[in-house]
Scaffold this motif. Sequence first.
Motif, PDB file in Angstrom:
ATOM      1  N   ARG A  92     -12.650   3.920   3.360  1.00  0.00           N
ATOM      2  CA  ARG A  92     -12.419   3.033   4.554  1.00  0.00           C
ATOM      3  C   ARG A  92     -11.717   3.696   5.621  1.00  0.00           C
ATOM      4  NH1 ARG A  92     -18.048   0.031   4.372  1.00  0.00           N
ATOM      5  NH2 ARG A  92     -18.845   1.748   3.504  1.00  0.00           N
ATOM      6  N   HIS A  93     -10.579   3.285   4.705  1.00  0.00           N
ATOM      7  CA  HIS A  93      -8.849   2.434   5.822  1.00  0.00           C
ATOM      8  C   HIS A  93      -8.104   4.018   4.855  1.00  0.00           C
ATOM      9  CE1 HIS A  93     -10.606  -0.221   8.346  1.00  0.00           C
ATOM     10  NE2 HIS A  93     -11.895  -0.811   7.126  1.00  0.00           N
ATOM     11  N   GLU A  94      -7.110   4.206   6.672  1.00  0.00           N
ATOM     12  CA  GLU A  94      -5.455   4.313   5.602  1.00  0.00           C
ATOM     13  C   GLU A  94      -5.300   3.259   4.658  1.00  0.00           C
ATOM     14  OE1 GLU A  94      -3.560   6.342   8.527  1.00  0.00           O
ATOM     15  OE2 GLU A  94      -4.933   8.251   8.449  1.00  0.00           O
ATOM     16  N   PHE A  95      -3.948   3.560   3.488  1.00  0.00           N
ATOM     17  CA  PHE A  95      -3.053   2.920   3.371  1.00  0.00           C
ATOM     18  C   PHE A  95      -1.913   3.599   3.526  1.00  0.00           C
ATOM     19  CE2 PHE A  95      -4.661   5.953  -0.155  1.00  0.00           C
ATOM     20  CZ  PHE A  95      -3.908   5.634  -0.930  1.00  0.00           C
ATOM     21  N   MET A  96      -0.735   2.668   3.220  1.00  0.00           N
ATOM     22  CA  MET A  96       0.634   2.809   2.686  1.00  0.00           C
ATOM     23  C   MET A  96       1.091   1.902   1.438  1.00  0.00           C
ATOM     24  SD  MET A  96       2.387   2.069   6.356  1.00  0.00           S
ATOM     25  CE  MET A  96       3.664   3.120   5.777  1.00  0.00           C
ATOM     26  N   GLN A  97       2.024   2.917   1.002  1.00  0.00           N
ATOM     27  CA  GLN A  97       2.655   2.105  -0.853  1.00  0.00           C
ATOM     28  C   GLN A  97       3.869   2.008  -0.136  1.00  0.00           C
ATOM     29  OE1 GLN A  97       0.460   4.974  -2.859  1.00  0.00           O
ATOM     30  NE2 GLN A  97       1.110   3.821  -4.344  1.00  0.00           N
ATOM     31  N   ARG A  98       4.348   1.026  -1.348  1.00  0.00           N
ATOM     32  CA  ARG A  98       5.769   0.799  -1.750  1.00  0.00           C
ATOM     33  C   ARG A  98       5.677   0.422  -3.522  1.00  0.00           C
ATOM     34  NH1 ARG A  98       8.734  -3.612   1.369  1.00  0.00           N
ATOM     35  NH2 ARG A  98       7.454  -4.487   0.492  1.00  0.00           N
ATOM     36  N   GLY A  99       5.480   1.368  -4.323  1.00  0.00           N
ATOM     37  CA  GLY A  99       6.250   0.950  -5.372  1.00  0.00           C
ATOM     38  C   GLY A  99       4.173   0.652  -5.711  1.00  0.00           C
ATOM     39  N   ASP A 100       3.750  -0.558  -6.238  1.00  0.00           N
ATOM     40  CA  ASP A 100       2.937  -1.108  -6.567  1.00  0.00           C
ATOM     41  C   ASP A 100       2.114  -1.594  -5.476  1.00  0.00           C
ATOM     42  OD1 ASP A 100       3.173   0.337  -9.069  1.00  0.00           O
ATOM     43  OD2 ASP A 100       4.003  -1.433 -10.996  1.00  0.00           O
ATOM     44  N   LEU A 101       2.557  -1.610  -4.608  1.00  0.00           N
ATOM     45  CA  LEU A 101       1.923  -2.439  -3.513  1.00  0.00           C
ATOM     46  C   LEU A 101       0.904  -1.573  -2.653  1.00  0.00           C
ATOM     47  CD1 LEU A 101       1.241  -5.190  -1.751  1.00  0.00           C
ATOM     48  CD2 LEU A 101       3.078  -4.633  -1.325  1.00  0.00           C
ATOM     49  N   VAL A 102      -0.191  -1.532  -2.800  1.00  0.00           N
ATOM     50  CA  VAL A 102      -1.038  -1.047  -1.925  1.00  0.00           C
ATOM     51  C   VAL A 102      -1.627  -1.579  -0.312  1.00  0.00           C
ATOM     52  CG1 VAL A 102      -2.823   0.481  -0.919  1.00  0.00           C
ATOM     53  CG2 VAL A 102      -1.419   0.484  -3.759  1.00  0.00           C
ATOM     54  N   LEU A 103      -0.962  -1.511   0.446  1.00  0.00           N
ATOM     55  CA  LEU A 103      -0.853  -2.273   1.762  1.00  0.00           C
ATOM     56  C   LEU A 103      -2.388  -1.237   2.729  1.00  0.00           C
ATOM     57  CD1 LEU A 103      -0.380  -4.827   3.517  1.00  0.00           C
ATOM     58  CD2 LEU A 103       1.439  -2.850   4.609  1.00  0.00           C
ATOM     59  N   THR A 104      -3.770  -1.957   2.676  1.00  0.00           N
ATOM     60  CA  THR A 104      -4.145  -0.794   3.903  1.00  0.00           C
ATOM     61  C   THR A 104      -4.042  -1.563   5.240  1.00  0.00           C
ATOM     62  OG1 THR A 104      -6.414  -2.232   2.630  1.00  0.00           O
ATOM     63  CG2 THR A 104      -6.987  -1.511   4.552  1.00  0.00           C
ATOM     64  N   ILE A 105      -4.288   0.109   6.195  1.00  0.00           N
ATOM     65  CA  ILE A 105      -3.725  -0.316   7.542  1.00  0.00           C
ATOM     66  C   ILE A 105      -5.544  -0.419   8.033  1.00  0.00           C
ATOM     67  CG2 ILE A 105      -2.688   0.765   9.150  1.00  0.00           C
ATOM     68  CD1 ILE A 105      -0.596  -0.068   6.854  1.00  0.00           C
ATOM     69  N   PRO A 106      -5.429  -1.349   9.181  1.00  0.00           N
ATOM     70  CA  PRO A 106      -6.421  -1.027  10.334  1.00  0.00           C
ATOM     71  C   PRO A 106      -6.974   0.263  10.335  1.00  0.00           C
ATOM     72  CG  PRO A 106      -5.485  -2.152  10.587  1.00  0.00           C
ATOM     73  CD  PRO A 106      -4.401  -2.456   9.347  1.00  0.00           C
ATOM     74  N   ASN A 107      -7.733   0.996  10.594  1.00  0.00           N
ATOM     75  CA  ASN A 107      -7.541   1.938  12.033  1.00  0.00           C
ATOM     76  C   ASN A 107      -7.691   1.533  13.259  1.00  0.00           C
ATOM     77  OD1 ASN A 107      -9.089   3.640   9.976  1.00  0.00           O
ATOM     78  ND2 ASN A 107     -11.586   2.357   9.951  1.00  0.00           N
ATOM     79  N   PRO A 108      -7.288   2.515  14.310  1.00  0.00           N
ATOM     80  CA  PRO A 108      -6.961   2.497  15.697  1.00  0.00           C
ATOM     81  C   PRO A 108      -8.286   2.551  16.685  1.00  0.00           C
ATOM     82  CG  PRO A 108      -6.661   4.397  15.328  1.00  0.00           C
ATOM     83  CD  PRO A 108      -7.282   3.896  13.156  1.00  0.00           C
ATOM     84  N   HIS A 109      -9.048   1.520  16.320  1.00  0.00           N
ATOM     85  CA  HIS A 109      -9.912   0.849  16.977  1.00  0.00           C
ATOM     86  C   HIS A 109     -10.020   0.642  18.470  1.00  0.00           C
ATOM     87  CE1 HIS A 109     -12.855   3.267  14.573  1.00  0.00           C
ATOM     88  NE2 HIS A 109     -12.851   2.932  13.212  1.00  0.00           N
TER      89      HIS A 109
END
Length: 72
Positions: free
Chosen positions: A29-46
């Motif tokens: 449901r959300h896009e995500f960004m990644q750095r190594g093993d860390l996955v960071l959910t990015i909020p939708n631009p509503h």
Amino acid sequence: MPPFGPIKRRDLVRALRDLGFDGPYSGGRHEFMQRGDLVLTIPNPHADEIGKDLLARILRQAGVSREDWERA
């Protein structure tokens, strides 16, 4: 980096890329960004901007302190 406060999603993504994150990638449901093993959910631009509280939670998950955010 931009000052700590409300920020546009596009500026958040740009700043996270500067901190070494790749993406954003499509997720469930959300896009995500990644750095190594860390996955960071990015909020939708509503909404217009990402507020200070949500920005603080995103930075905490990313392992970035407020001082590092403002200094970089």
